[in-house]
Motif scaffolding. Sequence first.
Motif, short mmCIF file in Angstrom:
data_model
loop_
_atom_site.label_atom_id
_atom_site.label_comp_id
_atom_site.label_asym_id
_atom_site.label_seq_id
_atom_site.Cartn_x
_atom_site.Cartn_y
_atom_site.Cartn_z
N SER A 1 94.67 -2.68 118.65
CA SER A 1 93.47 -2.69 117.90
C SER A 1 93.04 -1.24 117.71
N LYS B 1 92.67 0.44 113.88
CA LYS B 1 91.12 1.11 113.38
C LYS B 1 91.21 2.32 112.95
N PRO C 1 92.94 -5.81 108.04
CA PRO C 1 92.97 -6.93 107.17
C PRO C 1 94.20 -7.06 105.83
N LYS D 1 94.74 -8.62 114.14
CA LYS D 1 94.68 -9.01 112.98
C LYS D 1 93.23 -8.76 112.51
N ALA D 2 92.40 -8.90 113.32
CA ALA D 2 90.98 -8.53 113.13
C ALA D 2 90.71 -7.15 112.54
N ASP D 3 91.35 -6.16 113.05
CA ASP D 3 91.28 -4.86 112.61
C ASP D 3 92.26 -4.49 111.50
#
Lengths: 327, 386
Positions: free
Chosen positions: B166, B170, B226, B222-224
């Motif tokens: 993550s 980022k 896109p 996945k969340a960080d």
Amino acid sequence: MTTTAPPSAAPPEKQRTVTRPGDRVFAGLSRGSGILLLVVMAAIAVFLGVRAAHAISGDHGNFLTTFEWNAALTPPKFGVAVLAYGTVVSAVIAMVIAVPIAVGIALFITHYAPRRLGDVIAYVIDLLAAVPSIIYGLWGALFLVPHMHGLNLWMNHYLGWTVIFKMTDPDAPARSLFTVGVLLAIMILPIITNVSREVIRQVPRMHEEAALALGATRWEVIRMSVLPFARSGIISASMLGLGRALGETMAVATVLSASPTISAHLLDSPSGGTFSQNIVAKFGEATDFGRDALIASGLVLFFITLLVNGAARLIIARRKEYSGANA
Amino acid sequence: MKLQRKSGLRALTVGAVAITGAVVLTGCGSDNNSSGGSSSSSASSTSSSAGATTAASSISCEKGSILSSGSTAQQNAMELWVKNYQQACAGSTINYKASSSGQGVIDFNQGTDAFAGSDSPLAADEITTSKKVCSNGEGIDLPMVGGPIAIGYNLPGVNNLVLDASTLAKIFNGKITTWNDPAIKKLNPGVSLPSTKIQTVHRQDDSGTTDNLTKYLGGAAKADWPYPHAKAWAANGGQAVAQSSGVASLVKQTAGSIGYFELSYASADSIPTVKIATGAASPVEATTANASQGIAQAKVVGTGSDLALDLSAAYTTTAPNAYPIVLVTYEIACDKGNKADTLPLTKSFLNYVSSADGQAQLSGAGYAPLPDAIAAKVRAAVAALA
């Protein structure tokens, strides 16, 4: 792209001379060469056109205004907006830097320098043309980029108000369009200097001596008799240099940090791209369709070059004092 | 003109420039792993040729010559294998042209290659095209070379950096911009991190390495992250450089930078690499052995004798010493309908390459040997090529 009408070469100098076999062979040869050139250019244009049409018809972005280049996407999306901007801007920076310096060097060699020194400088300038562009790329990436950083900070500090010299991220390495422009300027110096020097040498001695006789200083001689006479030649020389700047590939790809953005800040580091840089970066892993897309971008560069050359010819045609210079 | 009179001197100088240029270029090009790789290979190739008659040996020679082309990521492995094979088998010529994965697939589907190398398995339409070349068969993917993608960084004073998926996502997405960000601090207790800006470095050219890294980022964070995985870099910002060697040299040159490349570039330029906190007991370092552990988590998703791997389980693994950022490159051949004149040598060569002996060569060159379970399947598929 200096195709004019196929030469009706070697007209008989005296009336009713016997046409010898040699004349006919020569006429045939030169006509053949002229036609061959046209055929080759037509073949290139047809090839570019056909492959480009295939790619553009499959493009799901607007080919002229889309920023990103992703021909491997389904559906593919790519456009030349960023590339056209980057190509033109870096070439303009190169010209702004290189032309005055090149003309200055040419004048120095022909009018100011002692003969021996002039020869040495001319020779060193010629040498620049022999250095392969990948070497310029390596030199640019390993030497120029770190050393441009200080200059960039200085310009950011004092000239930041002009917007174009404002840096968004002063910490980033100087891998910007401006650095590319500086590198291109160095690369196109020899051709502009060389041709300008030859043109300036052609200025009739009588012109200069007449001006001197009227009491003009050396600078006034240059301003009033040399430069006007050589102007169209210098423009031609600059166009040759511009051609090289527009098409330079490896050096740009090595030095520029490309990104699908258009930025007015010339010193920003991830910024823009050029046609040739994009082709060399994307060609390796491209699919068949991706290659067609790259060829389509090449066609746009082809048109830009055509426009620039056309404009230069117009300028030269308006100043016909010296016609032998459109080399 | 002037030029003519001085042409002798000029030619001399041009020559001097050319030679200097060549020296500079070869100096820059002689990257990585040839030293470690060649010494180990020459040793083992003598052993394998000496043992060519024993049952345990992996090389059963065939004569002839084959062409193949494709991925540059497996170039060094291929050179090693080709050298060993040709030394053991007189009269065999294997020509691997490292162009690119895309070019390899194109060559294969045009029928020029006996087999092709590729970073990614064949796409559906590429398999359809391959049916024209493989009579009664189709192109299949044989995983052959694995490797870790190392995350290299340049942070003076810090030589033990731990990140997780993550924070990595980022950082590369521009969401974390300074080195003393709380998220990085939390993963590195006790390390004094500077407040300098993070300069991310990524590939300018389309690349299988980028594709595999973004597969990992999308799979593990996945969340960080896109963006869909792609050979072209999708995120904004950061420095774009051509080639892995370019990324490595810019990271080495720029304080505060972070970039990604195959492990061999990190060891060649002695660039420190990030350890990945995967959820295992301790953070995992990028080594060939750890990458093999990571690849061992992969599942075969190809149908029939196609052995295309799904690495998504590797991306999220918490197994001890399993490095998650891995890539696998494939050899592509016809399952049935290979050309009769090249089939024996192709089979024999791929048989050697997938053998325990062939795979053992890899770790010396910065690659990861295939895990045993997968290697066994590859051997079976190679034996069934027709």
